[in-house]
Design a protein around this motif. Structure first.
Motif, short mmCIF file in Angstrom:
data_model
loop_
_atom_site.label_atom_id
_atom_site.label_comp_id
_atom_site.label_asym_id
_atom_site.label_seq_id
_atom_site.Cartn_x
_atom_site.Cartn_y
_atom_site.Cartn_z
N ARG A 415 -29.92 19.96 -1.06
CA ARG A 415 -27.95 19.62 -0.87
C ARG A 415 -27.62 19.37 -0.55
O ARG A 415 -26.51 18.19 -0.69
CB ARG A 415 -28.12 21.34 -0.56
CG ARG A 415 -25.87 21.57 -1.14
CD ARG A 415 -25.83 23.29 -0.77
NE ARG A 415 -24.28 22.93 -1.73
CZ ARG A 415 -23.53 23.82 -2.00
NH1 ARG A 415 -24.30 25.77 -2.08
NH2 ARG A 415 -22.48 23.79 -2.21
N ARG A 416 -28.09 18.82 0.79
CA ARG A 416 -27.30 17.51 1.36
C ARG A 416 -27.19 16.10 1.36
O ARG A 416 -26.91 15.86 1.44
CB ARG A 416 -27.51 18.13 3.11
CG ARG A 416 -26.32 16.89 3.58
CD ARG A 416 -26.39 17.64 5.45
NE ARG A 416 -27.34 17.04 6.53
CZ ARG A 416 -28.06 16.74 7.47
NH1 ARG A 416 -27.48 17.67 8.24
NH2 ARG A 416 -28.91 16.16 8.07
N TYR A 418 -27.21 16.05 -1.54
CA TYR A 418 -27.05 15.37 -2.96
C TYR A 418 -25.33 15.12 -3.03
O TYR A 418 -24.81 14.35 -3.58
CB TYR A 418 -26.97 16.70 -3.65
CG TYR A 418 -26.30 16.95 -5.26
CD1 TYR A 418 -26.96 15.39 -6.21
CD2 TYR A 418 -25.41 16.78 -5.53
CE1 TYR A 418 -26.55 15.05 -7.66
CE2 TYR A 418 -24.73 17.03 -6.65
CZ TYR A 418 -25.91 15.55 -7.84
OH TYR A 418 -25.06 15.65 -8.67
N GLU A 419 -24.87 16.99 -1.66
CA GLU A 419 -22.97 16.31 -1.65
C GLU A 419 -22.80 15.30 -0.65
O GLU A 419 -22.55 15.89 0.38
CB GLU A 419 -23.31 17.92 -1.35
CG GLU A 419 -23.39 18.80 -2.53
CD GLU A 419 -23.08 19.76 -1.92
OE1 GLU A 419 -22.53 20.67 -0.93
OE2 GLU A 419 -22.40 21.19 -2.83
N TRP A 420 -22.71 13.99 -1.28
CA TRP A 420 -21.89 12.79 -0.64
C TRP A 420 -21.45 11.79 -1.58
O TRP A 420 -22.40 11.85 -2.69
CB TRP A 420 -23.31 12.74 0.60
CG TRP A 420 -24.35 11.57 -0.38
CD1 TRP A 420 -25.00 12.10 -0.35
CD2 TRP A 420 -23.87 10.12 -0.47
NE1 TRP A 420 -25.86 10.74 -0.66
CE2 TRP A 420 -25.54 9.74 -0.59
CE3 TRP A 420 -23.02 9.05 0.19
CZ2 TRP A 420 -25.74 8.35 -0.79
CZ3 TRP A 420 -23.47 6.95 -0.17
CH2 TRP A 420 -24.42 7.36 -0.79
N GLU A 421 -20.79 10.94 -1.37
CA GLU A 421 -19.96 10.25 -2.84
C GLU A 421 -20.11 9.15 -1.97
O GLU A 421 -19.16 8.82 -1.20
CB GLU A 421 -18.63 10.99 -3.17
CG GLU A 421 -17.67 9.84 -4.08
CD GLU A 421 -18.63 8.97 -5.20
OE1 GLU A 421 -18.59 8.19 -5.10
OE2 GLU A 421 -19.30 9.69 -5.56
N ALA A 462 -31.84 13.12 -5.72
CA ALA A 462 -30.01 13.03 -5.11
C ALA A 462 -30.25 11.73 -5.01
O ALA A 462 -29.13 11.42 -5.55
CB ALA A 462 -30.04 13.56 -4.21
N THR A 472 -18.72 10.94 -8.92
CA THR A 472 -18.36 12.20 -8.01
C THR A 472 -16.88 12.59 -9.02
O THR A 472 -16.43 11.79 -8.58
CB THR A 472 -19.18 12.87 -6.99
OG1 THR A 472 -19.80 12.52 -6.25
CG2 THR A 472 -18.53 14.59 -6.55
N ARG A 478 -22.09 15.84 -13.11
CA ARG A 478 -22.05 15.67 -11.28
C ARG A 478 -21.81 16.59 -9.94
O ARG A 478 -21.01 16.64 -9.20
CB ARG A 478 -20.90 14.55 -10.80
CG ARG A 478 -22.21 13.64 -11.48
CD ARG A 478 -23.22 12.79 -10.80
NE ARG A 478 -22.60 11.50 -9.76
CZ ARG A 478 -23.24 11.92 -8.21
NH1 ARG A 478 -23.91 12.98 -8.08
NH2 ARG A 478 -22.77 11.32 -7.09
N THR A 479 -22.26 17.68 -9.38
CA THR A 479 -22.15 19.18 -8.73
C THR A 479 -24.03 19.06 -8.64
O THR A 479 -24.42 18.94 -9.35
CB THR A 479 -21.06 19.79 -9.82
OG1 THR A 479 -22.27 21.21 -10.95
CG2 THR A 479 -20.19 19.97 -10.31
N TRP A 480 -23.49 19.74 -7.40
CA TRP A 480 -24.49 20.41 -6.67
C TRP A 480 -25.56 21.37 -8.05
O TRP A 480 -26.76 21.08 -7.99
CB TRP A 480 -24.40 21.38 -5.28
CG TRP A 480 -25.95 21.96 -5.28
CD1 TRP A 480 -25.56 23.76 -5.08
CD2 TRP A 480 -27.03 21.67 -4.52
NE1 TRP A 480 -26.76 23.65 -4.65
CE2 TRP A 480 -27.91 23.05 -4.80
CE3 TRP A 480 -28.12 20.45 -4.76
CZ2 TRP A 480 -29.33 23.02 -3.92
CZ3 TRP A 480 -28.82 20.60 -4.18
CH2 TRP A 480 -29.83 22.16 -3.92
N GLU A 481 -24.13 23.12 -7.99
CA GLU A 481 -25.19 23.23 -8.67
C GLU A 481 -25.77 22.71 -10.76
O GLU A 481 -27.08 23.06 -10.62
CB GLU A 481 -23.72 24.33 -9.91
CG GLU A 481 -23.77 25.29 -8.25
CD GLU A 481 -25.18 25.98 -7.52
OE1 GLU A 481 -25.75 26.80 -8.41
OE2 GLU A 481 -24.71 26.44 -7.06
#
Length: 511
Positions: A415-416, A418-421, A462, A472, A478-481
């Motif tokens: 998750r980490r 993936y979750e950056w822009e 990711a 994002t 373009r979301t984690w889920e």
């Protein structure tokens, strides 16, 4: 309805609601022979089906229901493609050969089992990359990996639409490429690795093989010769070019934590500490060495970039460091190549203005790392983003993982990762200033191809989405889920391709 297992997510995906295309032994990719060969390989890996004769117009005609047409039609954006699947067949059209190759990868990801056997859902896709440079880095200096292992990593990266392989060829622990101009480098400095493991090196023909293998999969090779630090191995071969190691209290702490012995001049180094080595900055013989090394490397490397390192030069006076990277970057540029350095070199006022900076600080910059990265942009160049706490694939995925390190803000979950822009990392560095994204894999704890797979997958996917897909917020997928649902369905394809991925419990894998 389960999500389509597409990673990286394309620019535009439309499920038409029509009946799927059924795959069977009659399925015959036609058109571009290289693309047909690749698709046949992927279909067999995913399904076990042996499809009909490849490409061209020879052989018995395929039934309409089993035709997959693959072709190039110039006119679109570089590396772009269009894909259409219906009950009566499929078409993939690339704007160039690379775009067709990437369209084939997408088509293979769409294959899924159902009551009919194997099918491809009815869909229309239009796709193009966000960034021109989409890289992975493999460190072959801390531990050496032979040609088949590197070829395997090229295959894996190309399948996720990466187009650059950055090879970290030299470090304190070893020199990994034979050069006729400096033969002692491999004669005396290639035999060691971290932990006392065996070393190794590539002959020039083996390096050419890797360049050609990557090119056939639409990847360039970006070779890195790290300097003026990370050069203890150079001193084994040419002691007159290297300063004695600078051993600090911090380095002794690392030795205490990870084992091994402190570095000593003239002795092979197999530890994990960094920042203690330096070339002799004020000796003209050093620049003769730089010219020999990069001149020969340029002749072996058709791609546009040569990476000269420039990171963690803790044993080098800052003024000397600035003078060195200025001269070294000019030497590379005079060879007709674009220099690439790690972001620390941005502090050097005389750095060649075309030099691309590679940022390895955190998603939230600290210690002025954003200032040195912005310096590349202020000269009119671009940056490659490799934030260590998001895309360093050598970080532990979990605290209890046997492989990996934790210095980049602790373990890095999927998750980490993936979750950056990319456009939000450094103030003042926007979309147009970013050449691309690169996911490095350092190999202090990595000894085998299975280790590479276990650390890279699924987090490499990711990174692929950050490099290829819309920004994002520009797409509701373009979301984690969304990502965790889509990547879950790739387990079957990855299994078929022999990828020994980490089945992270963050993902509900579909096998």
């Amino acid at each position: 309805m389960s999500p389509l297992s597409l990673v990286p997510i394309p620019s535009s995906v439309h499920e038409t609601g029509g009946a799927p295309l059924v795959l069977d032994e009659r399925t015959r990719p036609t058109g571009d022979a290289d693309a047909a060969r690749e698709l046949t390989r992927l279909i067999e890996a995913r399904t076990g089906l042996r499809t009909r004769e490849l490409g061209g117009d020879g052989g018995a005609p395929a039934t309409a229901a089993s035709a997959i047409d693959l072709r190039v039609e110039p006119g679109g954006a570089a590396e772009s493609y269009r894909l259409r699947v219906a009950e009566d067949g499929a078409t993939v059209v690339g704007a160039d050969a690379a775009g067709l190759f990437y369209g084939v990868q997408t088509l293979a990801q769409l294959i899924e089992p159902d009551t009919e056997g194997w099918v491809i859902p009815a869909v229309e896709i239009e796709d193009a990359p966000r960034f021109a440079y989409r890289g992975v880095m493999l460190d072959v200096a801390r531990h050496f990996f032979d040609v088949p292992a590197v070829r395997g990593y090229i295959d894996r990266a190309a399948g996720l639409k990466f187009n650059a392989l950055h090879l970290h060829l030299t470090d304190d622990q070893g020199w990994r490429l034979h050069l006729d101009s400096r033969p002692a480098l491999t004669e005396r400095a290639s035999g060691s690795s971290v932990g006392g493991d065996p070393g190794g090196f590539y002959t020039k023909d083996e390096y050419r093989d890797l360049v050609a293998y990557a090119a056939a999969r639409h990847m360039i090779v970006v070779p890195e010769i790290d300097m003026p630090g990370h050069t203890h191995a150079v001193g084994l071969a040419y002691p007159e070019l290297a300063e004695d190691p600078v051993v600090t209290e911090h380095m002794l702490e690392i030795v205490s934590d990870y084992g091994g012995e402190p570095p000593a001049a003239g002795e092979a180094y197999d530890g994990l500490a960094v920042g203690f080595s330096s070339l002799r900055i004020n000796d003209e013989a050093t620049y003769d060495f730089v010219a020999d090394v990069f001149g020969e490397l340029a002749s072996l490397t058709p791609g546009p970039y040569l990476h000269l390192g420039g990171d963690e030069c803790l044993g080098t006076d800052p003024a000397d460091f600035a003078a060195f990277v200025a001269r070294a970057s000019a030497i590379v540029a005079d060879l007709g190549k674009t220099p690439v350095t790690w972001h620390e070199a941005g502090a050097a006022g005389g750095l060649h203005p075309d030099t691309v900076g590679q940022y390895w600080g955190g998603v939230t910059p600290t210690d002025g790392m954003d200032d040195t990265a912005r310096a590349f942009v202020s000269r009119g160049a671009q940056v490659i983003l490799s934030p260590a706490d998001a895309v360093y694939l050598d970080m532990k995925p979990r605290a209890d993982s046997d492989l990996g390190l934790t210095w980049a803000n602790g373990p890095t979950s999927v998750r980490r990762a993936y979750e950056w822009e990319p456009a939000d990392v450094i103030d003042g560095i926007g979309e147009a200033d970013i050449l691309g994204v690169e996911a490095p894999l350092w190999t202090e704890t990595v000894r085998t191809p299975a280790d590479i797979d276990a650390l890279a997958f699924p987090r490499i996917a990711a990174a692929a989405e950050a490099a290829w897909s819309p920004a994002t917020g520009a797409s509701d997928q373009r979301t984690w889920e969304s990502f965790r649902g889509r990547v879950a369905g790739l387990a079957g394809l990855w299994d078929g391709l022999g990828i020994r991925f980490d089945a992270a419990d963050e993902i509900d894998w579909v096998r």
